[in-house]
Design a protein around this motif. Structure first.
Motif, PDB file in Angstrom:
ATOM      1  N   LYS A  20       0.825  -1.857  -0.274  1.00  0.00           N
ATOM      2  CA  LYS A  20       0.318  -0.067  -0.152  1.00  0.00           C
ATOM      3  C   LYS A  20       0.985   1.000  -0.173  1.00  0.00           C
ATOM      4  CE  LYS A  20      -3.339  -2.185   2.207  1.00  0.00           C
ATOM      5  NZ  LYS A  20      -4.640  -1.953   3.466  1.00  0.00           N
ATOM      6  N   LEU A  24       1.004   3.868  -2.376  1.00  0.00           N
ATOM      7  CA  LEU A  24       0.755   5.928  -2.376  1.00  0.00           C
ATOM      8  C   LEU A  24       1.966   6.493  -2.994  1.00  0.00           C
ATOM      9  CD1 LEU A  24      -0.203   7.521  -0.601  1.00  0.00           C
ATOM     10  CD2 LEU A  24       0.667   7.369   0.950  1.00  0.00           C
ATOM     11  N   ILE A  48       1.456   7.601   8.387  1.00  0.00           N
ATOM     12  CA  ILE A  48       0.970   6.360   8.253  1.00  0.00           C
ATOM     13  C   ILE A  48       0.550   5.157   9.429  1.00  0.00           C
ATOM     14  CG2 ILE A  48       0.493   4.834   6.108  1.00  0.00           C
ATOM     15  CD1 ILE A  48       2.505   6.212   4.562  1.00  0.00           C
ATOM     16  N   ILE A  72      -2.507   9.775   7.425  1.00  0.00           N
ATOM     17  CA  ILE A  72      -3.330   8.797   6.438  1.00  0.00           C
ATOM     18  C   ILE A  72      -3.674   7.643   7.349  1.00  0.00           C
ATOM     19  CG2 ILE A  72      -3.115   7.487   4.285  1.00  0.00           C
ATOM     20  CD1 ILE A  72      -0.965   9.422   3.347  1.00  0.00           C
ATOM     21  N   LEU A  85      -5.716   5.113   3.752  1.00  0.00           N
ATOM     22  CA  LEU A  85      -4.380   4.219   2.620  1.00  0.00           C
ATOM     23  C   LEU A  85      -5.790   3.254   1.239  1.00  0.00           C
ATOM     24  CD1 LEU A  85      -1.036   2.817   3.983  1.00  0.00           C
ATOM     25  CD2 LEU A  85      -1.539   3.971   1.979  1.00  0.00           C
ATOM     26  N   LEU A  88      -6.996   5.427  -2.470  1.00  0.00           N
ATOM     27  CA  LEU A  88      -6.011   6.651  -3.189  1.00  0.00           C
ATOM     28  C   LEU A  88      -6.994   7.322  -3.775  1.00  0.00           C
ATOM     29  CD1 LEU A  88      -3.594   4.352  -3.618  1.00  0.00           C
ATOM     30  CD2 LEU A  88      -3.438   5.738  -1.410  1.00  0.00           C
ATOM     31  N   ILE A  91      -7.492  10.033  -1.904  1.00  0.00           N
ATOM     32  CA  ILE A  91      -5.934  11.171  -1.973  1.00  0.00           C
ATOM     33  C   ILE A  91      -6.239  12.036  -2.838  1.00  0.00           C
ATOM     34  CG2 ILE A  91      -3.699  10.435  -1.118  1.00  0.00           C
ATOM     35  CD1 ILE A  91      -4.214   8.806   0.499  1.00  0.00           C
TER      36      ILE A  91
END
Length: 265
Positions: A20, A24, A48, A72, A85, A88, A91
């Protein structure tokens, strides 16, 4: 999303997170974000994990005022982590549009015996180190307010009011209010010791002093957010609302009260 392009990723490296994190990183490179290897070089520090990881990232990086922090989550959304996460696309949408804004979180300045100084985003706590109560003289702006005996006390920021403070039946405070809240941990009330018995919300310009009465239990545990500090002996703890604020990137449609409703109602 922002003109700041140098990003430091703060996380605990695990096998589960690795793929993950790679996704990212690819997303960041797509939008020309530069991943740096040092806190000091970053414009944005992205934690994270969960709220605990977010607090650690701020502490480890020295409560920087010249950068943005973003949380996150690797699981459920928390109070400090607006993104996850597992989404995405959300994000990426934030990178493309203006759905984020900068929020400023107040911090506490804490001094122990005038020697050790540190800051807190959530709270500063002082608790007995042994299975025995201890006593604290509480001063507000140099006025003796009360003598407390019990397991300890917590001083929280408005944003920290939903954490340890809430578990002690403290009030949830609107983060737009600049102040700090003093909450008791299992106080004993008798003819000798009498405390307020309820949380006390103080203005941001107040000075709070906690003087530990030296009766053989003068080695309390002092906590800064989610960390216990290695302070072995303590006479006096001074707390005030700091002029320093932490800047964070937040989603516009995920306010403090959205999070309170989602978490507790």
């Amino acid at each position: 999303m922002t003109d700041r392009k140098k990003v430091y990723l703060y996380y605990n490296d695990t096998k589960e997170l690795a793929p993950k994190i790679d996704d990212l990183r690819k997303l960041g490179r797509k939008y020309e974000f530069e991943l740096v290897t040092s806190f000091a070089d970053a414009d944005i520090i992205a934690s994270i994990g969960g709220d605990g990881t977010f607090l650690q990232a701020i502490r480890k990086s020295g409560f920087r005022e010249d950068c943005l922090y973003v949380g996150i989550n690797a699981g459920r959304l928390g109070f400090y982590t607006d993104f996850t996460l597992d989404d995405l696309e959300r994000i990426e949408l934030a990178m493309q549009t203006g759905i984020v804004e900068v929020h400023r979180y107040p911090t506490l300045d804490v001094s122990v015996d005038g020697i050790q100084h540190f800051q807190c985003v959530n709270e500063c706590s002082i608790r007995s180190n042994i299975i025995k109560t201890f006593a604290i003289d509480v001063f507000i702006d140099d006025m003796h307010f009360e003598t407390f005996r019990g397991d300890g006390m917590v001083v929280s920021t408005p944003t920290g009011s939903t954490a340890y403070n809430k578990s002690l039946r403290g009030a949830i405070v609107d983060p737009r209010i600049k102040g700090m809240q003093l909450t008791e941990i299992a106080s004993l009330n008798s003819n000798e010791y009498r405390t307020l018995g309820s949380p006390l919300l103080m203005s941001g310009d107040r000075n709070l002093t906690l003087k530990i009465i030296q009766d053989g239990n003068d080695h309390p545990i002092i906590g800064a957010d989610n960390e216990a500090l290695s302070i072995r002996h303590c006479h006096e703890v001074q707390v005030k609302v700091s002029d320093k604020e932490i800047k964070t990137l937040k989603l516009k449609d995920n306010s403090f009260f959205h999070k309170v409703k989602r978490s507790f109602l």
